[in-house]
Design a protein around this motif. Structure first.
Motif, short mmCIF file in Angstrom:
data_model
loop_
_atom_site.label_atom_id
_atom_site.label_comp_id
_atom_site.label_asym_id
_atom_site.label_seq_id
_atom_site.Cartn_x
_atom_site.Cartn_y
_atom_site.Cartn_z
N UNK A 160 -50.15 78.88 -1.42
CA UNK A 160 -49.85 80.25 -1.85
C UNK A 160 -48.38 80.63 -1.70
N UNK A 161 -47.77 80.38 -0.54
CA UNK A 161 -46.38 80.80 -0.32
C UNK A 161 -45.44 80.10 -1.30
N UNK A 162 -45.65 78.82 -1.53
CA UNK A 162 -44.80 78.08 -2.47
C UNK A 162 -45.04 78.56 -3.90
N UNK A 163 -46.28 78.77 -4.26
CA UNK A 163 -46.60 79.25 -5.62
C UNK A 163 -45.95 80.60 -5.85
N UNK A 211 -54.23 74.72 -6.42
CA UNK A 211 -55.29 74.29 -5.51
C UNK A 211 -56.32 75.39 -5.30
N UNK A 212 -56.75 75.56 -4.07
CA UNK A 212 -57.77 76.57 -3.74
C UNK A 212 -57.14 77.90 -3.37
N UNK A 213 -55.86 78.04 -3.61
CA UNK A 213 -55.15 79.24 -3.20
C UNK A 213 -55.58 80.50 -3.91
N UNK A 214 -55.16 81.62 -3.34
CA UNK A 214 -55.47 82.93 -3.92
C UNK A 214 -54.43 83.35 -4.95
N UNK A 215 -53.22 82.80 -4.85
CA UNK A 215 -52.15 83.14 -5.79
C UNK A 215 -52.27 82.23 -7.02
N UNK A 216 -52.66 82.83 -8.14
CA UNK A 216 -52.80 82.09 -9.39
C UNK A 216 -51.96 82.81 -10.44
N UNK A 247 -42.31 70.32 -4.44
CA UNK A 247 -43.49 69.87 -3.71
C UNK A 247 -43.42 70.24 -2.25
N UNK A 248 -44.59 70.45 -1.65
CA UNK A 248 -44.65 70.47 -0.19
C UNK A 248 -44.36 69.05 0.25
N UNK A 249 -44.10 68.86 1.49
CA UNK A 249 -43.61 67.57 1.98
C UNK A 249 -44.72 66.54 2.16
N UNK A 285 -38.17 69.44 -1.99
CA UNK A 285 -39.26 69.37 -1.01
C UNK A 285 -39.21 70.62 -0.15
N UNK A 286 -40.33 71.33 -0.09
CA UNK A 286 -40.46 72.54 0.72
C UNK A 286 -41.50 72.27 1.79
N UNK A 287 -41.07 72.28 3.04
CA UNK A 287 -41.99 71.97 4.13
C UNK A 287 -43.00 73.11 4.29
N UNK A 288 -44.27 72.74 4.39
CA UNK A 288 -45.34 73.71 4.62
C UNK A 288 -45.58 73.76 6.13
N UNK A 289 -44.99 74.75 6.78
CA UNK A 289 -45.12 74.81 8.24
C UNK A 289 -46.25 75.74 8.68
N UNK A 290 -47.12 76.09 7.76
CA UNK A 290 -48.26 76.95 8.11
C UNK A 290 -49.48 76.13 8.42
#
Length: 92
Positions: A3-6, A31-36, A68-70, A87-92
């Motif tokens: 979601x945050x990256x989208x 993916x399964x995210x809420x942000x579409x 992309x996430x990492x 590359x954007x690290x997904x730290x969540x």
């Protein structure tokens, strides 16, 4: 979840920068995210989203730039294909 990256990649400032780089189409795996994001054209960039595909090889081959996430698999495939990569690290 992506979601945050989208949310970030469909912001007007990002789309304007992509367009300045000559990118006219942004395909986003949500993916399964809420942000579409809505399929639309914004800032001269056509935005299309999808949840999942059996594989991303065709999408990656067709891409000029991959954001992309990492994930190791995505990073290694982008490098193997010689693609520009952010590359954007997904730290969540």
């Amino acid at each position: 979840r992506f979601d945050a990256l989208v949310e970030a990649v469909v912001e007007e400032e990002v789309l304007l920068r992509l367009r300045a780089l000559g990118i006219a189409e942004l395909r986003v795996q949500v993916g399964a995210g809420e942000c579409v994001p809505r399929d639309d054209v914004c800032c001269g960039v056509r935005v299309e989203s999808f949840r999942y595909k059996p594989g991303l090889a065709d999408e990656m081959r067709a891409a000029e730039l991959i954001i992309s996430h990492a994930g190791a698999g995505s990073v290694m495939e982008a490098l193997r294909l010689g693609k520009k990569l952010v590359v954007v690290v997904n730290d969540r």
